[in-house]
Enzyme design. Structure first.
Site, mmCIF file in Angstrom:
data_model
loop_
_atom_site.group_PDB
_atom_site.id
_atom_site.type_symbol
_atom_site.label_atom_id
_atom_site.label_comp_id
_atom_site.label_asym_id
_atom_site.label_seq_id
_atom_site.Cartn_x
_atom_site.Cartn_y
_atom_site.Cartn_z
ATOM 1 N N HIS A 1 0.858 -1.197 0.000
ATOM 2 C CA HIS A 1 0.000 0.000 0.000
ATOM 3 C C HIS A 1 0.889 1.241 0.000
ATOM 4 O O HIS A 1 1.804 1.344 0.823
ATOM 5 C CB HIS A 1 -0.871 0.029 1.252
ATOM 6 N N HIS B 1 -3.017 10.034 6.159
ATOM 7 C CA HIS B 1 -3.761 10.705 5.091
ATOM 8 C C HIS B 1 -3.871 12.208 5.344
ATOM 9 O O HIS B 1 -4.042 12.981 4.408
ATOM 10 C CB HIS B 1 -5.142 10.046 4.918
ATOM 11 N N THR C 1 -3.042 1.818 -4.241
ATOM 12 C CA THR C 1 -3.384 3.017 -3.481
ATOM 13 C C THR C 1 -4.840 3.392 -3.729
ATOM 14 O O THR C 1 -5.403 3.076 -4.778
ATOM 15 C CB THR C 1 -2.425 4.192 -3.817
ATOM 16 N N LYS D 1 -8.039 9.408 -4.079
ATOM 17 C CA LYS D 1 -8.763 10.227 -3.090
ATOM 18 C C LYS D 1 -9.267 11.538 -3.678
ATOM 19 O O LYS D 1 -8.549 12.208 -4.420
ATOM 20 C CB LYS D 1 -7.846 10.520 -1.904
ATOM 21 N N GLY E 1 -8.990 -1.641 3.294
ATOM 22 C CA GLY E 1 -9.587 -0.759 4.296
ATOM 23 C C GLY E 1 -9.906 -1.552 5.554
ATOM 24 O O GLY E 1 -9.848 -2.787 5.564
ATOM 25 N N GLU F 1 -8.982 -11.111 7.341
ATOM 26 C CA GLU F 1 -8.149 -10.449 8.358
ATOM 27 C C GLU F 1 -8.831 -10.569 9.724
ATOM 28 O O GLU F 1 -8.186 -10.555 10.755
ATOM 29 C CB GLU F 1 -7.945 -8.978 8.013
HETATM 30 P P1 5GP Z 1 -3.331 4.190 0.494
HETATM 31 O O1 5GP Z 1 -4.424 3.431 -0.197
HETATM 32 O O2 5GP Z 1 -3.852 5.428 1.178
HETATM 33 O O3 5GP Z 1 -2.157 4.471 -0.364
HETATM 34 O O4 5GP Z 1 -2.735 3.210 1.635
HETATM 35 C C1 5GP Z 1 -3.284 3.125 2.937
HETATM 36 C C2 5GP Z 1 -4.627 2.405 2.901
HETATM 37 O O5 5GP Z 1 -4.451 1.035 2.512
HETATM 38 C C3 5GP Z 1 -5.294 2.317 4.285
HETATM 39 O O6 5GP Z 1 -6.062 3.455 4.572
HETATM 40 C C4 5GP Z 1 -6.174 1.069 4.124
HETATM 41 O O7 5GP Z 1 -7.364 1.391 3.463
HETATM 42 C C5 5GP Z 1 -5.353 0.184 3.218
HETATM 43 N N1 5GP Z 1 -4.535 -0.781 3.988
HETATM 44 C C6 5GP Z 1 -3.227 -0.716 4.280
HETATM 45 N N2 5GP Z 1 -2.838 -1.791 4.990
HETATM 46 C C7 5GP Z 1 -3.925 -2.565 5.136
HETATM 47 C C8 5GP Z 1 -4.139 -3.828 5.770
HETATM 48 O O8 5GP Z 1 -3.252 -4.467 6.348
HETATM 49 N N3 5GP Z 1 -5.408 -4.314 5.706
HETATM 50 C C9 5GP Z 1 -6.416 -3.658 5.064
HETATM 51 N N4 5GP Z 1 -7.622 -4.212 5.068
HETATM 52 N N5 5GP Z 1 -6.236 -2.467 4.457
HETATM 53 C C10 5GP Z 1 -4.999 -1.935 4.497
#
Ligand code: 5GP
Length: 390
Positions: free
Chosen positions: A30, A80, A112, A115, A209, A246
Site C-alpha cells: 500500500h 492521510h 493506493t 482520493k 480498508g 483479516e
Molecule cells: P493508500 O491506499 O492510502 O495508499 O494506503 C493506505 C490504505 O491502505 C489504508 O487506509 C487502508 O485502506 C489500506 N490498507 C493498508 N494496509 C492494510 C491492511 O493491512 N489491511 C487492510 N484491510 N487495508 C490496508
C-alpha cells in the site's frame, strides 16, 4: 565476542545480504503504508509548525513499532492528513519506488486508494496523476511503467555481480484500491478510473480498508456493497485482489471465495472448510508475515499459515503490505521465512521466482522477469562457493 557468537553473527549478516541480492516481486504494497518514517516525521513537523497538528503527539505515534489492527487504521487516518496534497503524493510515490528498488525488487505492484479532496483541488484522477508523476520522477532507477523493454542484464544489483554499479531497472504497476468505507458509487468510480488509466500503468483493483467497518461484500441486497464494482472490474477484464479473512467474518470470507478473484491478501482467519475451498480454487495468496503477526491475524511467525500453504504447494508470494508502518522490507520477509521455516537458498529462490506467475502484468513482462531470474540464478545459488575463501 567469542568465535561461536562471531560465526553466528556472520551467518546472519550473510543471509540478510543474500536476501537483499535476491531479485524479488512485490505484489501487495500500500502506497501510504510504505512511506519512510523520516518523510512522515518531516511532513508532521511541517504541519506542526503550521499549527494543523501537535507534532510531539504525532511523533510518538509514528515512531511506535508495535501496532494492533485498530491502531494501524487510526494511523492511516493520520498518514492521510500528512499526505493530502499533490506534491506530497508525488514525493512519497517516488520515494517508495526508490526504497523497493534498493531492496532489489524487480517488479512492484503498488496499490493506493484514489482520493477526492476538495480543499486541495484533488480528484481521484488528479491524485493518480500525482502518483504517476512521482514514478516518473525517479532518477536513480529506470522505472518501466508502461512498456516491456526490460533489459535483463541491468536489473540486478550489479555491484554484487561484478563490482561495477549500473543503473537498476524496476517494473512498476498500479492497483487502484477501493476503501471499505466508500459507497457503491464511489467504488464504481474507482473501477471506471482504472479502465480509463489502463494505458498508464494501472492494471488491477484491490479491496482493502479497515475490515471491521463497511458493508460486507456478501450483502448484495444492500445498496452499499462493493460487489457491483468488483463485478464491473471482472466484466471489464481487470484483475482483482481482495483482502480476505483479516478478521473472522464467515459470511464475507465465503462471499470472497465465491467471487473467486485473481489473488487474495492475508487469508488469516479461515476455518477448515474455507481452507479446503481456498486450496481447491488455487487462488494465489499474498502472504504478509510481519503485518499479520503485528496486527494479530497470525499468533506468531512460527504458527503463521505460510507453512501450511507452502507445504500444500499452494500458489503464494511473500509481500510487505505496509513496509513503513511495520518497519519491514521484502528482503526481510524472505529472511524471516528462511530463519523461521528453515527454507534453503534454493527454496527461497524458487519462491521468489514463482511469484512471477501471479503478477497482473502481461506475458511480455512475465517473460522478461523470468529472464531476470535466470540471469541471477547461478550467482545466487553458487553464493556460498563464490564467497568461500580460496
Ligand atoms: P493508500 O491506499 O492510502 O495508499 O494506503 C493506505 C490504505 O491502505 C489504508 O487506509 C487502508 O485502506 C489500506 N490498507 C493498508 N494496509 C492494510 C491492511 O493491512 N489491511 C487492510 N484491510 N487495508 C490496508
Amino acid at each position: 565476542m567469542d568465535t561461536e557468537t562471531e560465526g553466528k553473527a556472520a551467518a546472519v549478516e550473510e543471509m540478510r545480504e543474500w536476501c537483499v541480492a535476491l531479485p524479488k516481486v512485490e505484489l501487495h504494497a500500500h502506497l501510504n503504508g510504505s512511506v519512510r518514517n523520516s518523510t512522515l516525521l518531516e511532513l508532521a513537523k511541517h504541519l506542526g509548525d503550521k499549527g494543523v497538528i501537535v507534532f510531539e503527539d504525532v511523533k510518538d505515534v509514528i515512531m511506535k513499532s508495535d501496532r494492533s489492527l485498530p491502531e494501524c487504521f487510526k494511523l492511516f487516518d493520520l498518514f492521510h492528513i500528512l499526505t493530502t496534497d499533490h506534491d506530497t503524493v508525488t514525493r512519497i510515490a517516488k520515494e517508495v519506488v526508490e526504497d523497493f528498488a534498493a531492496e532489489n525488487v524487480v517488479y512492484l505492484e503498488i496499490r493506493t486508494t484514489p482520493k477526492n479532496n476538495e480543499a486541495k483541488g484533488m480528484t481521484k484522477r488528479s491524485y493518480m496523476d500525482a502518483v504517476i508523476k512521482g514514478l516518473k520522477a525517479v532518477e536513480d532507477v529506470d522505472v518501466e511503467l508502461f512498456g516491456s523493454n526490460f533489459r535483463t542484464n541491468e536489473t540486478l544489483s550489479s555491484k554484487l555481480l561484478d563490482g561495477v554499479t549500473k543503473k537498476k531497472k524496476i517494473y512498476v504497476r498500479l492497483l487502484l484500491s477501493i476503501d471499505r468505507r466508500e459507497t457503491t458509487s464511489a467504488a464504481l468510480d474507482t473501477v471506471n478510473l482504472a479502465v480509463e488509466m489502463m494505458d498508464q500503468g494501472v492494471i488491477g483493483i484491490d479491496l482493502s480498508g479497515n475490515p471491521v467497518v463497511g458493508e460486507c461484500i456478501c450483502n448484495v441486497l444492500c445498496r452499499e456493497t462493493y460487489l457491483p464494482a468488483l463485478q464491473h472490474a471482472k466484466n471489464m477484464g481487470i484483475p482483482v485482489t481482495i483482502h480476505c479473512g483479516e478478521v473472522a467474518n464467515r459470511k464475507e470470507i465465503q462471499a470472497v471465495l465465491d467471487f473467486c478473484p485473481q489473488r487474495l491478501g492475508h487469508v488469516c482467519c479461515l476455518n477448515d472448510v474455507e481452507w479446503k475451498k481456498l486450496k481447491s480454487l488455487m487462488i494465489p495468496v499474498e502472504i504478509c508475515l510481519t503485518s499479520n503477526v503485528m496486527t494479530g491475524g497470525a499468533p506468531s511467525l512460527e504458527l503463521h499459515h505460510f507453512a501450511d500453504l507452502y507445504n500444500a504447494k499452494h500458489p503464494l508470494s511473500l509481500c510487505t503490505d505496509d513496509s513503513g508502518l511495520f518497519s519491514t522490507s521484502l528482503s526481510n520477509e524472505y529472511y524471516l521465512v528462511a530463519t523461521t521455516f528453515g527454507l534453503s537458498k534454493f527454496e527461497l529462490f524458487q519462491l521468489a521466482q514463482d511469484a512471477v506467475q501471479f503478477v497482473f502484468a502481461d506475458d511480455v513482462v512475465k517473460k522478461s522477469l523470468k529472464e531476470v531470474f535466470k540471469h541471477a540464478e547461478k550467482r545466487l545459488l553458487m553464493w556460498d562457493e563464490l564467497a568461500a575463501p580460496s
